[in-house]
Scaffold this active site. Sequence first.
Site, mmCIF file in Angstrom:
data_model
loop_
_atom_site.group_PDB
_atom_site.id
_atom_site.type_symbol
_atom_site.label_atom_id
_atom_site.label_comp_id
_atom_site.label_asym_id
_atom_site.label_seq_id
_atom_site.Cartn_x
_atom_site.Cartn_y
_atom_site.Cartn_z
ATOM 1 N N CYS A 1 0.184 2.707 -4.436
ATOM 2 C CA CYS A 1 -0.464 3.996 -4.651
ATOM 3 C C CYS A 1 0.499 5.123 -4.292
ATOM 4 O O CYS A 1 1.380 4.972 -3.451
ATOM 5 C CB CYS A 1 -1.727 4.117 -3.798
ATOM 6 N N HIS B 1 0.854 -1.180 0.000
ATOM 7 C CA HIS B 1 0.000 0.000 0.000
ATOM 8 C C HIS B 1 0.892 1.232 0.000
ATOM 9 O O HIS B 1 2.045 1.198 0.449
ATOM 10 C CB HIS B 1 -0.903 0.013 1.236
#
Length: 468
Positions: free
Chosen positions: A332, A290
Amino acid sequence: MAFLVSGTLRMAAQIADAQDSLGRKGKYNLQAPRVALTLSSPEVSASTIAVLEDVFQTLGFESCQRREASVQDFLRELTVFREQLDAHGGPMGCALVALVAPRGQLRQPQQLVRELSRCGALQGCPKVFLLLSSTSGGAPKPGAFLTSLGELCGRCPHWSLLQLLTEVFCRTAEESSGATYCPVLRSSLRGALCLGDGETWKPKPEPCPSAQYDLSGARAALFLAVIRDRPGAQHDVKALGDLCQALGFETTLRTDPTAQAFQEELAQFREQLDTHRDPVSCALVALMAHGGPQGQLLGADGQEVQPEVLVQELNCCGALRGCPKIFLLQACRGGHRDAGMGPKARPWFWRWLQAPPAIPSHADILQIDVDAQGSSSSGSTPGNSDILMVYAATEGCIAYRDEKKGSDFIQTLVEVLRTDPGGDLLELLTEVNRQVCELDVLGPDCDEPRKACLEIYSSLRRRLCLQV
């Protein structure tokens, strides 16, 4: 009746091609006018401007403007330039903007990049930004870079600009304190960008063997993948692992590392390479996790680690001096979900022609930082040579991952490299980006399609082909 239908479809095809300068051939169509702009601060010497104008002429730019302003006014001047292009009334082929200021003054070029990306006349067209540092009086510091670029474009017009820049980087890299500092390019191009005027039917000149990295030594890969709470990540690990095995990489996999473990594993990987019994010719690091709002990687413990720290760790590896270091980042870099740019309602004939879908708003940009050493404008790369970083998303954007098949970035990368493992990696990554940009992704926030776009950072000084 048949004549009318044929004429209508022919006109429709021309309209569709105007909307997509790639011309569906993986190469930008530069038949429309090319425009250039130089934004320079008052301290910039006249000799720097003269060299720039010569390069613009060599590259075939018909319209070349120059505006002198303080660095604080660059954004306002670029807004005026964008409005002029939109008022032109016709499509453009390419835009080149040179930003020239004393070292350290140009601190936030991404604002300028975003401003020109809003230009409707340049939708789907390549936008090239050249960041130059200059001092008042005397010869311009970027003179060697510009001279090499102009000379190579004239001599090798069939080479793509990425290939030409790699050669220019090799010529202009500087040795300092045991390290090699190099210009940096940052690309979200979707196709080959050839600025030369050579005939298309002529064969491309082949680079000499010395212009290619020697990968005859050992190859090593390290995968640091957070699998927990990232459904589909296991498919990326499997696909990329099989590819690396086929390409001869000795691969190490670590799953669910904490933020501290990211750094520790990189340090251990570097030490292993430095003590490797055989010469090492290439290293690949895949970072899957992430991401935080500012592009941080989040470990399995939710703590943050900066990708730049991991890059510097491997860059200190003595065994990899002068060797390519590849970083793949599936994470991300913010929370923005790009809806793309393009007409919402399409004419009926576009369905017949299979017209291209909406274009990601961050696509078709090439940014070149000539003075990356000690510069704050080069983004995530510090100007050290022989580094290739590939982000699954542009700055500030979501990187998408499918729970059933993995991420579009990794899966497309594996497919493209399996098809042409001996190709120039920069060119192959551009093709990967083209395919990813054409996909429509249904994000979890709504039913409207979203777009994704890769971002490539390179300070490579030679062609990189993973299969010799």
